[in-house]
Design an enzyme around this catalytic site. Structure first.
Site, PDB file in Angstrom:
ATOM      1  N   ARG A  54       0.805  -1.224   0.000  1.00  0.00           N
ATOM      2  CA  ARG A  54       0.000   0.000   0.000  1.00  0.00           C
ATOM      3  C   ARG A  54       0.831   1.265   0.000  1.00  0.00           C
ATOM      4  NH1 ARG A  54      -3.328  -3.256   1.487  1.00  0.00           N
ATOM      5  NH2 ARG A  54      -1.515  -4.011   2.558  1.00  0.00           N
ATOM      6  N   THR A  55       1.756   1.344   0.946  1.00  0.00           N
ATOM      7  CA  THR A  55       2.443   2.610   1.117  1.00  0.00           C
ATOM      8  C   THR A  55       3.246   2.940  -0.139  1.00  0.00           C
ATOM      9  OG1 THR A  55       2.525   2.195   3.480  1.00  0.00           O
ATOM     10  CG2 THR A  55       3.957   3.923   2.651  1.00  0.00           C
ATOM     11  N   LYS A  83      26.189  -4.181  -1.030  1.00  0.00           N
ATOM     12  CA  LYS A  83      27.664  -4.091  -1.099  1.00  0.00           C
ATOM     13  C   LYS A  83      28.224  -3.446   0.150  1.00  0.00           C
ATOM     14  CE  LYS A  83      27.582  -3.217  -6.083  1.00  0.00           C
ATOM     15  NZ  LYS A  83      27.898  -2.187  -7.075  1.00  0.00           N
ATOM     16  N   ARG A 104      11.249   3.739   3.444  1.00  0.00           N
ATOM     17  CA  ARG A 104      10.793   2.825   4.496  1.00  0.00           C
ATOM     18  C   ARG A 104      11.978   1.969   4.911  1.00  0.00           C
ATOM     19  NH1 ARG A 104       5.514  -0.872   4.834  1.00  0.00           N
ATOM     20  NH2 ARG A 104       4.753   1.190   5.378  1.00  0.00           N
ATOM     21  N   HIS A 132       5.050   6.174  11.632  1.00  0.00           N
ATOM     22  CA  HIS A 132       4.545   6.030  10.258  1.00  0.00           C
ATOM     23  C   HIS A 132       3.646   7.240   9.965  1.00  0.00           C
ATOM     24  CE1 HIS A 132       3.318   4.364   6.566  1.00  0.00           C
ATOM     25  NE2 HIS A 132       2.888   3.171   6.942  1.00  0.00           N
TER      26      HIS A 132
HETATM   27  C1  NCD Z   1       1.250  -0.619   8.209  1.00  0.00           C
HETATM   28  C2  NCD Z   1       2.746  -0.548   8.395  1.00  0.00           C
HETATM   29  O1  NCD Z   1       3.488  -0.792   7.452  1.00  0.00           O
HETATM   30  O2  NCD Z   1       3.137  -0.224   9.498  1.00  0.00           O
HETATM   31  N1  NCD Z   1       0.862  -0.816   6.878  1.00  0.00           N
HETATM   32  C3  NCD Z   1       0.781   0.226   6.023  1.00  0.00           C
HETATM   33  O3  NCD Z   1       1.640   1.069   5.922  1.00  0.00           O
HETATM   34  N2  NCD Z   1      -0.350   0.349   5.317  1.00  0.00           N
HETATM   35  C4  NCD Z   1       0.585  -1.560   9.120  1.00  0.00           C
HETATM   36  C5  NCD Z   1       1.060  -2.966   9.170  1.00  0.00           C
HETATM   37  O4  NCD Z   1       1.961  -3.376   8.441  1.00  0.00           O
HETATM   38  O5  NCD Z   1       0.481  -3.700   9.969  1.00  0.00           O
END
Ligand code: NCD
Length: 304
Positions: A54-55, A83, A104, A132
């Protein structure tokens, strides 16, 4: 002014600044055609050192819908990390190529480390079990759009409050609005960290392990996945993984205008029968995430 700023945790932005992103997100949702060319000629890097659907896709969809372009990776093994390159060096190099960076990373604090050397706007797309903030912007836009207001709400957060970075960011962000109460629902082993509870100082909260007993008092129920990948002891995960399952029997005890949110992915914590209840808004929420990321990218690039 949000131009050239970093977003590592929600309180990097003032409430007014967050509200300005949400306003823009709402306008983009209403009139998407007005924004198709806003980021023409701009390039964003998406550096994903940890799995994400999703993100990453919502960032990529957001930039594409604004007419911008994307480079990046979703598998660090395909980059120079394998590396032995440091995070700082990767960020420094990538910043020579693009206009904005989103990252991320599995390690808590990595976003802070990366943003410290980043001369461009930097967005934390999740760092370990820490924060997040763009999921929080997603959650705020969903609540504001569907409830009309971010004040005077009782918000239940249920599941893995220890390792869930989404609830850490959301608790802090919501604590800055007025008339907020929290109900933290988790097994004892996965309770909200002390640091988060201290950070929301002044805001009333209750801690409980019972979803049944608290669901009737909530305006928002924010369900979360038990974060398997963050457990050191896999037996403990097995023991706790099905602590909560939201089903229609529990939904029957909830207010008729309570909203159910979930950052997704869901595992077992919401039964599919709940999906067709009008109070279940988690799929809509994912779409708000794309609009709010469009708004955030524009603001950080100084495009209005
Ligand atoms: C969340 C995350 O990555 O922290 N997901 C997301 O970004 N939509 C929640 C999760 O992974 O449970």
């Amino acid at each position: 002014m949000l131009m050239n700023r970093h977003l590592v945790k929600p309180d990097d932005f003032s409430v007014e600044e967050i509200n300005s992103v949400l306003e823009l997100g709402m306008d983009i949702k209403k009139n998407p055609q007005n924004y198709f060319n806003k980021c023409e000629g701009k390039l964003m890097a998406t550096l994903f050192y940890e799995p994400s659907t999703r993100t990453r896709l919502s960032f990529e969809a957001a930039m594409n819908r604004l007419g911008g372009r994307i480079i990046g990776f979703s598998d660090p093994n395909a980059s120079s990390v394998s590396k032995g390159e440091t995070l700082e060096d990767t960020i420094t190099i990538v910043s020579k190529y693009v206009d904005i960076i989103t990252m991320r990373h599995p390690v808590s604090g990595a976003a802070n480390q990366a943003s410290a050397v980043c001369p461009l706007p930097f967005i934390n797309a999740g760092d370990g079990g820490n924060q997040h903030p763009t999921q929080t912007l997603t959650d705020l836009l969903t609540i504001k759009s569907l409830k009309g207001d971010l004040n005077n709400l009782t918000i239940g957060m249920c599941g893995d409050l220890k390792y869930g970075r989404t609830v850490h960011s959301l608790a802090k962000a919501m604590s800055r609005y007025s008339g907020i109460k929290f109900v933290f629902i988790s097994p004892d082993e996965l309770s909200m960290p002390k640091s988060v509870k201290e950070d929301i100082d002044g805001v009333e909260f209750i801690e409980t392990s019972s979803l049944e007993d608290s669901i009737g008092n909530l305006d928002i129920l924010y369900m979360t996945r038990i974060q398997r990948e963050r457990f050191e002891d896999k037996n403990e995960y097995e023991r706790l993984k099905d602590s909560y399952v939201l089903d229609m029997e529990k939904m029957d005890k909830a207010n008729k205008d309570m909203l159910v949110l979930h950052p997704l992915p869901r595992v077992n914590e919401i039964s599919v029968e709940v999906d067709s209840d009008p109070r279940a808004v988690y799929f809509e929420q994912a779409q708000y995430g794309m609009y709010v990321r469009m708004a955030l990218i524009m603001k950080l690039l100084g495009i209005d």
